[in-house]
Write an enzyme that holds these catalytic residues in place. Structure first.
Site, PDB file in Angstrom:
ATOM      1  N   ASN A 193       0.930  -1.224   0.031  1.00 48.98           N
ATOM      2  CA  ASN A 193       0.016   0.055  -0.018  1.00 48.98           C
ATOM      3  C   ASN A 193       1.007   1.170   0.035  1.00 48.98           C
ATOM      4  O   ASN A 193       1.396   1.744   1.013  1.00 48.98           O
ATOM      5  CB  ASN A 193      -0.834   0.099   1.317  1.00 48.98           C
ATOM      6  CG  ASN A 193      -1.786   1.160   1.503  1.00 48.98           C
ATOM      7  OD1 ASN A 193      -1.825   1.993   0.368  1.00 48.98           O
ATOM      8  ND2 ASN A 193      -2.720   1.191   2.388  1.00 48.98           N
ATOM      9  N   LYS A 209       0.217   4.156  -0.331  1.00 45.09           N
ATOM     10  CA  LYS A 209      -0.647   5.349   0.159  1.00 45.09           C
ATOM     11  C   LYS A 209      -0.272   6.808  -0.652  1.00 45.09           C
ATOM     12  O   LYS A 209      -0.028   6.423  -1.775  1.00 45.09           O
ATOM     13  CB  LYS A 209       0.006   5.561   1.720  1.00 45.09           C
ATOM     14  CG  LYS A 209      -0.423   4.274   2.346  1.00 45.09           C
ATOM     15  CD  LYS A 209      -0.324   4.341   4.030  1.00 45.09           C
ATOM     16  CE  LYS A 209      -0.610   3.103   4.690  1.00 45.09           C
ATOM     17  NZ  LYS A 209      -0.527   3.209   6.192  1.00 45.09           N
ATOM     18  N   HIS A 214      -9.851   0.839   4.277  1.00 39.96           N
ATOM     19  CA  HIS A 214      -8.332   1.271   5.122  1.00 39.96           C
ATOM     20  C   HIS A 214      -8.685   2.299   6.332  1.00 39.96           C
ATOM     21  O   HIS A 214      -9.605   3.024   6.219  1.00 39.96           O
ATOM     22  CB  HIS A 214      -7.455   1.829   4.291  1.00 39.96           C
ATOM     23  CG  HIS A 214      -6.130   1.794   4.826  1.00 39.96           C
ATOM     24  ND1 HIS A 214      -5.756   2.738   5.798  1.00 39.96           N
ATOM     25  CD2 HIS A 214      -5.266   0.858   4.817  1.00 39.96           C
ATOM     26  CE1 HIS A 214      -4.588   2.579   6.011  1.00 39.96           C
ATOM     27  NE2 HIS A 214      -3.918   1.303   5.660  1.00 39.96           N
ATOM     28  N   GLU A 230      -7.120   4.568   7.372  1.00 40.99           N
ATOM     29  CA  GLU A 230      -6.923   5.964   7.133  1.00 40.99           C
ATOM     30  C   GLU A 230      -8.304   6.561   6.320  1.00 40.99           C
ATOM     31  O   GLU A 230      -8.524   7.624   6.658  1.00 40.99           O
ATOM     32  CB  GLU A 230      -5.864   6.183   6.116  1.00 40.99           C
ATOM     33  CG  GLU A 230      -4.377   5.970   7.024  1.00 40.99           C
ATOM     34  CD  GLU A 230      -3.201   5.366   6.438  1.00 40.99           C
ATOM     35  OE1 GLU A 230      -3.185   5.522   5.115  1.00 40.99           O
ATOM     36  OE2 GLU A 230      -2.558   4.821   7.130  1.00 40.99           O
ATOM     37  N   GLU A 248      -5.871  -5.097  10.165  1.00 43.90           N
ATOM     38  CA  GLU A 248      -4.819  -4.136  10.401  1.00 43.90           C
ATOM     39  C   GLU A 248      -5.128  -3.278  11.770  1.00 43.90           C
ATOM     40  O   GLU A 248      -6.022  -2.284  11.523  1.00 43.90           O
ATOM     41  CB  GLU A 248      -5.003  -3.245   9.112  1.00 43.90           C
ATOM     42  CG  GLU A 248      -4.516  -3.834   7.980  1.00 43.90           C
ATOM     43  CD  GLU A 248      -3.804  -2.774   6.966  1.00 43.90           C
ATOM     44  OE1 GLU A 248      -2.743  -2.930   6.713  1.00 43.90           O
ATOM     45  OE2 GLU A 248      -4.589  -2.001   6.499  1.00 43.90           O
ATOM     46  N   GLY A 291       1.904   2.235  10.930  1.00 49.73           N
ATOM     47  CA  GLY A 291       2.633   3.206  10.608  1.00 49.73           C
ATOM     48  C   GLY A 291       3.270   3.602  12.013  1.00 49.73           C
ATOM     49  O   GLY A 291       3.928   4.723  12.068  1.00 49.73           O
ATOM     50  N   SER A 305       3.020  -2.321  10.208  1.00 47.95           N
ATOM     51  CA  SER A 305       4.327  -2.383  10.781  1.00 47.95           C
ATOM     52  C   SER A 305       5.096  -3.705  10.313  1.00 47.95           C
ATOM     53  O   SER A 305       5.698  -4.302  10.874  1.00 47.95           O
ATOM     54  CB  SER A 305       4.763  -2.089  12.025  1.00 47.95           C
ATOM     55  OG  SER A 305       4.225  -0.634  12.400  1.00 47.95           O
TER      56      SER A 305
END
Ligand code: PGA
Length: 246
Positions: free
Chosen positions: A9, A11, A93, A95, A163, A169, A209
């Site tokens: 990903n 991003k 996702h 985010e 996730e 992150g 991560s």
């Protein structure tokens, strides 16, 4: 055994130069034959990624809207993604959920439309730190999975990505035991609420991560069928992650 699935990903990162270099690295690397690899490119680079990546590597959009076309400034449709030769989309996702406020309901509608449009869907779920600390991880991921499952007819086109938000992150990876525990529960939830066959065949991948250093141990867990990789998917170590099960 199901086919191991490793998604990258990217991003909102990279430019034609750096992504072009990454694409060259991936195209020339020795990648485990039996691992399915998909790279999630920023919208403006979907065409670039699809044109330049080797055909053995899939491409995913990172989002799409719930209808085919219309007055929705700034959005893209599954039809447009397919028109670029791209076969996958990442939906739900964290985010999108927590930075852009997407609800379970909207994510479900997007999943339904993407599947009707014949895109594969990498559907993401995961609890926040406070939810884990409050002991509500299962409730959260089951509710998110229900909102997705209500919109899926053909599970062969769906990969479920667990996730945990606190691991994305942050450099704070879930331990292999923590990942395995949730993946196993999710598979049992699917067995009870979808079907035995889907529970046995759906890929449940882990994200948060993942690195070249921790991928082998995570990937050796029984119910971890691959990864969704953010930061490390922009580096040459993504090749080691792809080959975690080789
Ligand atoms: P990360 O991101 O690997 O940088 O933690 C994972 C993701 O958001 O899919």
């Amino acid at each position: 055994m199901v086919t191991f699935f490793v998604g990258g990903n990217w991003k909102m990162n990279g430019d034609k130069k750096s992504l072009g270099d990454l694409i060259t690295t991936l195209n020339t690397a020795s990648l485990h034959d039996e691992t399915e690899v998909v790279c999630g490119a920023p919208t403006v680079y979907l065409d670039f990624a699809r044109s330049n990546l080797d055909a053995r590597i899939g491409v995913a959009a990172q989002n799409c809207y719930k209808v085919a076309k219309g007055a929705f400034t700034g959005e893209i449709s599954p039809a447009m993604i397919k028109d670029c030769g791209v076969e996958w989309v990442i939906l739900g996702h964290s985010e999108r959920r927590h930075v852009f406020g997407e609800s379970d309901e909207l994510i479900g509608q997007k999943v339904a439309h993407a599947l009707e449009s014949d895109l594969g869907v990498i559907a993401c779920i995961g609890e926040k730190l406070e939810e884990r600390e409050a002991g509500t991880t299962e409730d959260v991921v089951y509710a998110q999975t229900q909102a997705i499952a209500d919109n899926v007819k053909d599970w062969s086109k769906v990969v479920l990505a667990y996730e945990p938000v606190w691991a994305i992150g942050t450099g704070k990876t879930a331990s292999p035991e923590q990942a395995q525990e949730v993946h196993e529960k999710l598979r049992e939830w699917i067995r009870a609420n979808v079907s035995e066959a889907v529970a046995d065949s759906v890929r449940i991948i882990y994200g948060g991560s993942v690195t070249g250093a921790n991928c082998k141990e995570l990937g050796s867990q029984n119910d971890v069928d691959g990864f969704l990789v953010g930061g490390a998917s922009l580096k040459p170590e993504f090749v080691d992650i792809i080959n975690a099960r080789a």
